[in-house]
Design an enzyme around this catalytic site. Sequence first.
Site, PDB file in Angstrom:
ATOM      1  N   LYS A  66       0.822  -1.214   0.000  1.00 50.97           N
ATOM      2  CA  LYS A  66       0.000   0.000   0.000  1.00 50.97           C
ATOM      3  C   LYS A  66       0.859   1.269   0.000  1.00 50.97           C
ATOM      4  CE  LYS A  66      -4.352  -1.861   1.468  1.00 50.97           C
ATOM      5  NZ  LYS A  66      -5.527  -1.866   2.290  1.00 50.97           N
ATOM      6  N   LYS A  85      -5.345  -9.477  -6.205  1.00 49.98           N
ATOM      7  CA  LYS A  85      -6.602  -9.678  -5.472  1.00 49.98           C
ATOM      8  C   LYS A  85      -7.651  -8.640  -5.887  1.00 49.98           C
ATOM      9  CE  LYS A  85      -6.619  -7.058  -1.181  1.00 49.98           C
ATOM     10  NZ  LYS A  85      -7.375  -6.918   0.022  1.00 49.98           N
ATOM     11  N   LYS A 141     -11.038  -2.909  -3.519  1.00 52.86           N
ATOM     12  CA  LYS A 141     -11.839  -1.685  -3.679  1.00 52.86           C
ATOM     13  C   LYS A 141     -11.026  -0.596  -4.365  1.00 52.86           C
ATOM     14  CE  LYS A 141     -13.766  -2.167   0.939  1.00 52.86           C
ATOM     15  NZ  LYS A 141     -12.831  -2.075   2.058  1.00 52.86           N
TER      16      LYS A 141
HETATM   17  N1  AQP Z   1     -10.154 -10.158  -2.759  1.00 48.03           N
HETATM   18  C1  AQP Z   1     -10.537 -10.609  -1.557  1.00 48.03           C
HETATM   19  N2  AQP Z   1     -10.841 -11.912  -1.376  1.00 48.03           N
HETATM   20  C2  AQP Z   1     -11.251 -12.381  -0.158  1.00 48.03           C
HETATM   21  N3  AQP Z   1     -11.388 -11.580   0.926  1.00 48.03           N
HETATM   22  C3  AQP Z   1     -11.109 -10.269   0.781  1.00 48.03           C
HETATM   23  N4  AQP Z   1     -11.149  -9.222   1.629  1.00 48.03           N
HETATM   24  C4  AQP Z   1     -10.762  -8.098   0.988  1.00 48.03           C
HETATM   25  N5  AQP Z   1     -10.464  -8.371  -0.289  1.00 48.03           N
HETATM   26  C5  AQP Z   1     -10.666  -9.707  -0.453  1.00 48.03           C
HETATM   27  C6  AQP Z   1     -11.564  -9.341   3.018  1.00 48.03           C
HETATM   28  O1  AQP Z   1     -12.601  -8.397   3.242  1.00 48.03           O
HETATM   29  C7  AQP Z   1     -12.526  -7.953   4.600  1.00 48.03           C
HETATM   30  C8  AQP Z   1     -12.637  -6.480   4.654  1.00 48.03           C
HETATM   31  O2  AQP Z   1     -11.509  -5.904   4.029  1.00 48.03           O
HETATM   32  P1  AQP Z   1     -11.183  -4.377   4.275  1.00 48.03           P
HETATM   33  O3  AQP Z   1     -12.100  -3.534   3.539  1.00 48.03           O
HETATM   34  O4  AQP Z   1     -11.139  -4.093   5.715  1.00 48.03           O
HETATM   35  O5  AQP Z   1      -9.719  -4.191   3.752  1.00 48.03           O
HETATM   36  P2  AQP Z   1      -8.925  -4.802   2.564  1.00 48.03           P
HETATM   37  O6  AQP Z   1      -8.527  -6.192   2.885  1.00 48.03           O
HETATM   38  O7  AQP Z   1      -7.801  -3.874   2.328  1.00 48.03           O
HETATM   39  O8  AQP Z   1      -9.988  -4.816   1.378  1.00 48.03           O
HETATM   40  P3  AQP Z   1      -9.904  -4.250  -0.085  1.00 48.03           P
HETATM   41  O9  AQP Z   1     -11.224  -4.424  -0.681  1.00 48.03           O
HETATM   42  O10 AQP Z   1      -8.775  -4.824  -0.826  1.00 48.03           O
HETATM   43  O11 AQP Z   1      -9.702  -2.722   0.102  1.00 48.03           O
HETATM   44  P4  AQP Z   1      -8.532  -1.780  -0.355  1.00 48.03           P
HETATM   45  O12 AQP Z   1      -8.586  -1.765  -1.841  1.00 48.03           O
HETATM   46  O13 AQP Z   1      -8.913  -0.487   0.291  1.00 48.03           O
HETATM   47  O14 AQP Z   1      -7.262  -2.385   0.157  1.00 48.03           O
HETATM   48  C9  AQP Z   1     -11.217  -8.506   5.184  1.00 48.03           C
HETATM   49  O15 AQP Z   1     -11.505  -9.638   5.980  1.00 48.03           O
HETATM   50  C10 AQP Z   1     -10.446  -8.920   3.969  1.00 48.03           C
HETATM   51  O16 AQP Z   1      -9.573 -10.002   4.244  1.00 48.03           O
END
Ligand code: AQP
Length: 354
Positions: A115, A217, A220
């Site tokens: 990140k 992965k 968002k």
């Molecule tokens: N691609 C994924 N597959 C399975 N699980 C996922 N999670 C996120 N992406 C995937 C799980 O969703 C929960 C919430 O995640 P978060 O929003 O707190 O943070 P993150 O993991 O950083 O999610 P994003 O969507 O990838 O957001 P950004 O783009 O902001 O980094 C967690 O349990 C995570 O494991």
Amino acid sequence: MGEFKPLVFSGVQPTGNLHLGNYLGAIRKFVALQENNDCMYCVVDLHALTAQLVHDDMPGQIRSITAAFLAAGIDPKQHIVFNQSQVPQHSELAWIFNCVARLGWMNRMTQFKDKAGKDREQASLGLYAYPSLMAADILVYRATHVPVGEDQKQHLELTRDIAMKFNIDFMDKIRPTGLGIDITVGEEPVHAYFPMVEPLIDGPAPRVMSLKDGTKKMSKSDPSDLSRINLMDDADAISRKIRKAKTDPDALPSEVDGLKGRPEADNLVGIFAALADKTKAEVLGEFGGQQFSVFKPALVDLSIEVLAPINAEMRRLMADPSYIDSVLRDGGARARERAEKTMNEVRDIIGFVR
Ligand code: AQP
């Protein structure tokens, strides 16, 4: 030997549209776990500041994650649904954990490296310290089980390291309070105040990948909206995104082994399996030998069937923000009570005068 009272805790950041990865990797597991467990589900709004300091619509983002929790089937009366900033004890414990965690541990966090990108000097201290706040989110309730996607595995290992170091460093202070529990960690007996959390990562889609690149992965923050299916996407958008999803020219294999080296095929089969509550082997039993021109329309239909009711319920809930806010206020009050109990005990263990 005693045991910590089982408690499930997990959080989701209010940073943009929730997607299928968040749903299959996390939220759907939250729903299943509430049957037999005491659960706390948190919209981790303090964490959202690490992604971006100023948000156009922070209240809307917080409400939309809450709406997704409720629309997916989480019961806010039986369990606790709240947003992190309503419970300042998370931040207080995070400070203590900043003093427990070692720089060497934090330097190993791959999500920070991903990140922060190339220009680490410009990354915020908050992004660096994020895993310490995450440990506090969980341990301020002495939670024992944490359902997450695979990307959070390393942060949960760090949570265990922080709990272990706190337990060992303060062992002589914990014992006389009577608040600790004798547990064994590996072979080692420990008189613990904080439990060793168990990550709950399994399932056919612990890591849902981008529809545009099966090695990245689903996220968002991916600039391409075609890379993910958002929970707020309508049927047309879901259909368009799956039809445009990257694939290879071969037919689907009949055995799971045949998915090796085919990340996009593996991802789509995994998504189908998770949505249908089947194994990948069962899905390939049905579709092995078929082309994507047959498999993709079936995946479109299944995705719409599962996501449309959630989407409709989210929209209904989002039209009533005062109801969502009342859920968060009620959950916040109940969470604060539990967190303050822990913090009073932690303050006593450390020796802060109160
Ligand atoms: N691609 C994924 N597959 C399975 N699980 C996922 N999670 C996120 N992406 C995937 C799980 O969703 C929960 C919430 O995640 P978060 O929003 O707190 O943070 P993150 O993991 O950083 O999610 P994003 O969507 O990838 O957001 P950004 O783009 O902001 O980094 C967690 O349990 C995570 O494991």
